[in-house]
Design an enzyme around this catalytic site. Structure first.
Site, PDB file in Angstrom:
ATOM      1  NE  ARG A  50      45.541  -8.649  34.656  1.00 55.13           N
ATOM      2  CZ  ARG A  50      45.746  -8.045  33.496  1.00 55.13           C
ATOM      3  NH1 ARG A  50      46.543  -6.991  33.430  1.00 55.13           N
ATOM      4  NH2 ARG A  50      45.181  -8.491  32.393  1.00 55.13           N
ATOM      5  NE  ARG A 103      26.448 -12.353  54.679  1.00 51.10           N
ATOM      6  CZ  ARG A 103      25.968 -11.755  55.775  1.00 51.10           C
ATOM      7  NH1 ARG A 103      26.506 -11.999  56.946  1.00 51.10           N
ATOM      8  NH2 ARG A 103      24.953 -10.917  55.691  1.00 51.10           N
ATOM      9  CE  LYS A 149      41.517  -7.767  31.964  1.00 50.77           C
ATOM     10  NZ  LYS A 149      41.147  -6.545  31.281  1.00 50.77           N
ATOM     11  CD  GLU A 182      43.843   1.910  33.063  1.00 47.91           C
ATOM     12  OE1 GLU A 182      44.571   1.018  32.611  1.00 47.91           O
ATOM     13  OE2 GLU A 182      43.071   1.738  34.020  1.00 47.91           O
TER      14      GLU A 182
HETATM   15  N1  PXG Z   1      43.886  -1.056  31.167  1.00 51.33           N
HETATM   16  C1  PXG Z   1      42.631  -1.538  31.182  1.00 51.33           C
HETATM   17  C2  PXG Z   1      41.583  -0.755  31.849  1.00 51.33           C
HETATM   18  C3  PXG Z   1      42.343  -2.770  30.573  1.00 51.33           C
HETATM   19  O1  PXG Z   1      41.106  -3.253  30.611  1.00 51.33           O
HETATM   20  C4  PXG Z   1      44.668  -2.938  29.934  1.00 51.33           C
HETATM   21  C5  PXG Z   1      44.889  -1.728  30.562  1.00 51.33           C
HETATM   22  C6  PXG Z   1      45.841  -3.671  29.344  1.00 51.33           C
HETATM   23  O2  PXG Z   1      46.176  -4.805  30.139  1.00 51.33           O
HETATM   24  P1  PXG Z   1      46.852  -6.100  29.524  1.00 51.33           P
HETATM   25  O3  PXG Z   1      47.108  -6.980  30.693  1.00 51.33           O
HETATM   26  O4  PXG Z   1      45.876  -6.670  28.549  1.00 51.33           O
HETATM   27  O5  PXG Z   1      48.092  -5.661  28.856  1.00 51.33           O
HETATM   28  C7  PXG Z   1      43.373  -3.475  29.892  1.00 51.33           C
HETATM   29  C8  PXG Z   1      43.103  -4.740  29.141  1.00 51.33           C
HETATM   30  C9  PXG Z   1      39.685  -6.064  24.729  1.00 51.33           C
HETATM   31  C10 PXG Z   1      39.694  -5.875  26.168  1.00 51.33           C
HETATM   32  O6  PXG Z   1      39.212  -7.140  24.298  1.00 51.33           O
HETATM   33  C11 PXG Z   1      40.847  -5.582  26.888  1.00 51.33           C
HETATM   34  C12 PXG Z   1      40.774  -5.388  28.257  1.00 51.33           C
HETATM   35  C13 PXG Z   1      39.547  -5.473  28.828  1.00 51.33           C
HETATM   36  C14 PXG Z   1      38.431  -5.740  28.119  1.00 51.33           C
HETATM   37  C15 PXG Z   1      38.488  -5.970  26.786  1.00 51.33           C
HETATM   38  O7  PXG Z   1      40.109  -5.142  24.028  1.00 51.33           O
HETATM   39  N2  PXG Z   1      41.787  -5.132  29.144  1.00 51.33           N
END
Ligand code: PXG
Length: 290
Positions: A50, A103, A149, A182
């Site tokens: 990812r 760049r 992400k 979400e």
């Molecule tokens: N949606 C968003 C917007 C996210 O940032 C998820 C869903 C869940 O994805 P995963 O792959 O983790 O099942 C995320 C997860 C934290 C933290 O420490 C978590 C996320 C980003 C920043 C911090 O709680 N992402």
């Protein structure tokens, strides 16, 4: 604590990046949050895939291959002697000038932080979470795809602030069209009449790795699963609601906008799913020795 920074393991207070780094100036970069459980990195390959897909989407040429990145993660865990960890992999556009032009950034910055995992209070898993829908809409995919992400989390942070301002820990974000998207760092699921459903990625949500695991486990547990558009009406009328994410794992939701979900306490299926999920985190994964 040692930090992996551009190929070296350096002391925490030596782990410095430039104020001209575009990760800082523009949020121009990508990241992953990964966990390890008892010396097993959960879904390491999926997270690295990812990360590289996010980089591809923002035209960021990764300075190392996936193999090397996975090795760097393991190396950082080992040097810090962490059995259970929260792992943050960050790749920025690198140092440039004050303009946007990527760049000018000749070398991406790569760093990996491995730290002790801060667990959510067990009480939340037993009693469930209250969430609120917020006015801040999830980024539209046509502007900045939530599947990337990226280091630009202001959309989510603004939603989180709204939740906090209404004395709630988590925000439910809608798409610009008003469909359920979400939460700020978690995907959302509903259980209704024996079917487990979550919004499709195309509505504008991150393709969560815990989301994928929850879909696979739900099917194994004998429930039908689907990825469908849903409205706030569907969510407040669900039998059970839960969130999935690397940090929270699987967490029950018992109240949305003041409406109790189901019986107002975590549902049976969600409780079983939490157990099954915890089981696989202790069996599956990339093993390392300390
Ligand atoms: N949606 C968003 C917007 C996210 O940032 C998820 C869903 C869940 O994805 P995963 O792959 O983790 O099942 C995320 C997860 C934290 C933290 O420490 C978590 C996320 C980003 C920043 C911090 O709680 N992402």
């Amino acid at each position: 604590m040692k930090i992996y920074l551009n190929g070296k393991l350096v002391d925490k207070n030596q782990a410095l990046v430039s104020v001209f780094d575009h990760g800082l100036l523009y949020g121009d970069g990508v990241f992953e949050g990964i966990r390890s459980y008892d010396c097993l990195v959960f879904k390491l390959k999926e997270h690295i895939d990812r990360l590289y897909a996010s980089a591809q989407a923002i035209v960021l040429a990764m300075p190392m291959n996936k193999e090397a990145m996975m090795k760097a993660v393991i190396q950082t865990l080992k040097v810090n002697k962490l059995r259970d960890a929260y792992i943050r992999v960050v790749v920025t556009r690198g140092e440039g000038d004050l303009g946007l032009d990527p760049r000018k950034c000749k070398q991406p910055t790569v760093f990996i932080i491995t730290d002790k995992i801060v667990l959510y209070p067990q009480e939340l898993y037993e009693k469930g979470l209250a969430i609120v829908t917020v006015a801040t809409r999830r980024n539209i995919p046509e502007a900045l795809s939530p599947q990337i992400k990226s280091l630009n989390y202001l959309n989510n942070i603004l939603a989180k602030i709204e939740a906090i301002n209404s004395n709630t820990e988590e925000a439910l974000m809608m798409s610009a069209d008003g469909y359920v998207a979400e939460c700020t760092g978690d995907n959302i699921f509903i259980v209704k009449d024996g079917t487990v459903a979550t919004p499709p990625k195309a509505v504008g949500v991150l393709g969560g790795i815990t989301r994928d695991a929850a879909l696979v486990l739900s099917k194994k547990m004998g429930l039908e699963t689907k990825e469908v558009l849903m409205t706030r009406y569907d969510v407040v009328n669900a039998d059970e609601v839960f969130l999935t994410g690397t940090a929270a794992e699987i967490i029950p939701v018992v109240k949305i906008d003041g409406r109790s979900i189901g019986k107002g306490k975590p549902g049976k299926f969600t409780q079983n799913l939490i157990k099954e999920f915890r089981k696989i985190t202790r069996i599956e994964g990339e093993r390392y020795d300390l």
